[in-house]
Design an enzyme around this catalytic site. Structure first.
Site, PDB file in Angstrom:
ATOM      1  N   ARG A   1      -3.242  12.275  -5.917  1.00 51.83           N
ATOM      2  CA  ARG A   1      -4.032  12.124  -4.697  1.00 51.83           C
ATOM      3  C   ARG A   1      -5.017  10.958  -4.842  1.00 51.83           C
ATOM      4  O   ARG A   1      -5.275  10.238  -3.893  1.00 51.83           O
ATOM      5  CB  ARG A   1      -4.772  13.426  -4.333  1.00 51.83           C
ATOM      6  CG  ARG A   1      -5.684  13.252  -3.119  1.00 51.83           C
ATOM      7  CD  ARG A   1      -6.037  14.538  -2.356  1.00 51.83           C
ATOM      8  NE  ARG A   1      -6.154  15.718  -3.161  1.00 51.83           N
ATOM      9  CZ  ARG A   1      -7.171  16.000  -3.990  1.00 51.83           C
ATOM     10  NH1 ARG A   1      -8.191  15.163  -4.097  1.00 51.83           N
ATOM     11  NH2 ARG A   1      -7.175  17.101  -4.696  1.00 51.83           N
TER      12      ARG A   1
ATOM     13  N   TYR B   1      -3.465   2.628  22.019  1.00 50.45           N
ATOM     14  CA  TYR B   1      -2.362   3.524  21.668  1.00 50.45           C
ATOM     15  C   TYR B   1      -2.773   4.957  22.052  1.00 50.45           C
ATOM     16  O   TYR B   1      -3.885   5.391  21.751  1.00 50.45           O
ATOM     17  CB  TYR B   1      -2.091   3.417  20.170  1.00 50.45           C
ATOM     18  CG  TYR B   1      -1.063   4.397  19.682  1.00 50.45           C
ATOM     19  CD1 TYR B   1       0.274   4.239  20.009  1.00 50.45           C
ATOM     20  CD2 TYR B   1      -1.425   5.494  18.913  1.00 50.45           C
ATOM     21  CE1 TYR B   1       1.227   5.148  19.575  1.00 50.45           C
ATOM     22  CE2 TYR B   1      -0.481   6.402  18.473  1.00 50.45           C
ATOM     23  CZ  TYR B   1       0.846   6.226  18.810  1.00 50.45           C
ATOM     24  OH  TYR B   1       1.782   7.127  18.376  1.00 50.45           O
TER      25      TYR B   1
ATOM     26  N   ASP C   1      -6.607  -2.691  14.926  1.00 49.99           N
ATOM     27  CA  ASP C   1      -5.266  -2.114  14.775  1.00 49.99           C
ATOM     28  C   ASP C   1      -4.278  -3.273  14.925  1.00 49.99           C
ATOM     29  O   ASP C   1      -4.080  -3.801  16.013  1.00 49.99           O
ATOM     30  CB  ASP C   1      -5.050  -1.040  15.858  1.00 49.99           C
ATOM     31  CG  ASP C   1      -3.684  -0.363  15.752  1.00 49.99           C
ATOM     32  OD1 ASP C   1      -2.758  -0.953  15.175  1.00 49.99           O
ATOM     33  OD2 ASP C   1      -3.546   0.764  16.284  1.00 49.99           O
TER      34      ASP C   1
ATOM     35  N   LYS D   1       5.819   1.250  11.882  1.00 57.94           N
ATOM     36  CA  LYS D   1       6.386   0.282  12.814  1.00 57.94           C
ATOM     37  C   LYS D   1       6.896  -0.950  12.054  1.00 57.94           C
ATOM     38  O   LYS D   1       7.832  -0.831  11.287  1.00 57.94           O
ATOM     39  CB  LYS D   1       5.340  -0.062  13.879  1.00 57.94           C
ATOM     40  CG  LYS D   1       4.584   1.164  14.443  1.00 57.94           C
ATOM     41  CD  LYS D   1       5.445   2.104  15.235  1.00 57.94           C
ATOM     42  CE  LYS D   1       4.773   3.435  15.563  1.00 57.94           C
ATOM     43  NZ  LYS D   1       3.461   3.377  16.162  1.00 57.94           N
TER      44      LYS D   1
HETATM   45  C1  LIG Z   1       2.323   4.224  16.327  1.00 58.78           C
HETATM   46  C2  LIG Z   1       0.976   3.634  16.451  1.00 58.78           C
HETATM   47  C3  LIG Z   1      -0.144   4.265  15.908  1.00 58.78           C
HETATM   48  C4  LIG Z   1      -0.063   5.624  15.203  1.00 58.78           C
HETATM   49  O1  LIG Z   1       0.640   5.550  14.006  1.00 58.78           O
HETATM   50  P1  LIG Z   1       1.519   6.768  13.388  1.00 58.78           P
HETATM   51  O2  LIG Z   1       2.146   6.142  12.203  1.00 58.78           O
HETATM   52  O3  LIG Z   1       2.485   7.197  14.435  1.00 58.78           O
HETATM   53  O4  LIG Z   1       0.548   7.859  13.065  1.00 58.78           O
HETATM   54  C5  LIG Z   1      -1.369   3.634  16.024  1.00 58.78           C
HETATM   55  N1  LIG Z   1      -1.480   2.447  16.676  1.00 58.78           N
HETATM   56  C6  LIG Z   1      -0.426   1.819  17.222  1.00 58.78           C
HETATM   57  C7  LIG Z   1      -0.625   0.518  17.918  1.00 58.78           C
HETATM   58  C8  LIG Z   1       0.822   2.389  17.142  1.00 58.78           C
HETATM   59  O5  LIG Z   1       1.872   1.760  17.706  1.00 58.78           O
END
Ligand SMILES: *Cc1c(COP(=O)(O)O)cnc(C)c1O
Length: 379
Positions: free
Chosen positions: A46, A98, A170, A195
């Site tokens: 962890r 998001y 982000d 992604k």
């Molecule tokens: C998918 C996504 C998230 C969340 O991420 P997860 O891996 O699904 O928890 C946050 N911000 C953006 C822009 C996303 O496309």
């Protein structure tokens, strides 16, 4: 090191015991100690695991940060950033977020007495109006999901320079291949590594990259104390994905532009949202801030009818109708019914997430096949 080299070698070394070129998947929860408290730097997975460490070093390298951290999901990474804050603190966030980030802010953290103000960041000077002496964090997404609005990262970080306010970006849609928020003055970069970083739609993962070692240490303490880490096998998959990030995003951008131009000229299409089109209201900022324009394209129908968007989405074949984005395969999504259904209807209408909006994650297939598929779906 330049970017194409960094995605392969940044922060990486061959394994010392055998010379293994790739980092092994260290499937272990714990590490043997020679004498109580005398260990190799690893005690319990962890806190740190060598496979996750290799990924975290790669993340720090490609985003030009001091420290990378890998989480069990993108949302677990955002959760970690919010835990830097105290009750009473205020967060200013971009309004076209998001859906899951919006849900976490408004339905989880509001009850811990954090205050969230959502604003349109088109005009950065408007942010000054909502910043108070309690503001501790600015949360940006650029390009935003799903309307592809841009935020001028440098203008925001200049605005709060010298103030005790962190700026977090982000960077999921853009990836470090297209833009480097830390170089533009941000403090934290966040990714849904699910992604583009992972890139193959085979893992859920998240990442944070801190600009300074001190901030990295604070975030690591929160991660260690609350436990949202990424496992070794998933860490390996993301690390493998990153090796082709530059190549993939080049192709995503090429195909994204072709699809955006095709849609812009299609008689059934009303608006196309893509930062690489001259018709995008922030095209100049896109050229300045981004190296290329990526693979995310959204559009609406001239008819404005929800049924038309549903019919279209039922007909695509090369594009798969599914949530998520950023993988090698093309995906199509209906934000109002799928990814953004958690945003209240009136709020969606206010933002422009209409019932005829379709979002495409353009993959790296042959562009002729993608266009033929769209053509068939419109027919
Ligand atoms: C998918 C996504 C998230 C969340 O991420 P997860 O891996 O699904 O928890 C946050 N911000 C953006 C822009 C996303 O496309």
């Amino acid at each position: 090191m330049n970017f194409n080299t960094k995605v392969i070698h940044g922060g990486q070394h061959h394994e010392s015991a055998t010379g293994s070129v790739n980092v092994p998947v260290f499937l272990t929860s714990t590490f043997a100690q020679k004498s109580p408290g005398v260990h190799s730097g690893y005690e319990y997975s962890r806190a740190a695991n060598p496979t996750r460490q290799a990924l975290e070093d790669s993340l720090a390298s490609i985003e030009n940060g001091a420290r990378g951290l890998a989480f069990g999901s993108g949302l677990a990474a955002i959760d970690c950033v919010l835990k830097l804050l105290n009750p009473g603190d205020e967060v200013v966030a971009v309004d076209d977020l998001y859906g899951g980030t919006y849900r976490m802010f408004t339905r989880l953290f509001k009850k811990y007495q954090l205050k969230f103000t959502f604003v349109n960041f088109d005009d950065v000077s408007k942010i000054s109006d909502v910043i108070t002496d309690k503001t501790k964090l600015i949360w940006l997404e650029t390009p935003t999901n799903p309307l592809m609005k841009l935020v001028d990262i440098k203008a925001v970080t200049d605005l709060v320079k010298g103030k005790d306010i962190l700026v977090a970006v982000d960077n999921t849609f853009a990836t470090p291949y297209l833009q480097l928020p830390l170089d533009l003055g941000a403090d934290i970069v966040m990714h849904s590594a699910t992604k583009y970083l992972g890139g193959h739609s085979d893992v859920i993962a998240g990442a944070l990259i801190a600009k300074t070692p001190e901030l990295g240490e604070k975030l690591h303490f929160i991660q260690f104390a609350s436990g949202g880490i990424l496992g070794p096998h998933d860490s390996y998959l993301v690390l493998r994905g990153i090796k082709t990030l530059a190549l993939r995003v080049q192709r995503h951008s090429e195909n994204g532009m072709v699809v955006a131009k095709y849609l812009e000229n299609h008689p059934a299409v009303d608006q196309v949202f893509y930062p690489g089109l001259e018709s995008h209201p922030q095209f100049d900022l896109a050229k300045k801030q981004m190296k290329d324009f990526g693979g995310m394209v959204s559009f609406t129908f001239k008819s404005g009818k929800k049924e038309d968007s549903i019919k279209f989405l039922e007909k695509v074949k090369v594009f798969t109708l599914a949530e998520s984005l950023g993988g090698v395969e093309s995906l199509a999504n209906h934000p109002a019914l799928m990814t953004h259904a958690s945003i209240p209807e009136e709020k969606r209408a206010e933002l422009g997430i209409t019932d005829d909006l379709v979002r495409l994650s353009v993959g790296i297939e042959d562009k002729e096949d993608l266009i033929a598929d769209l053509e068939r779906a419109f027919g």
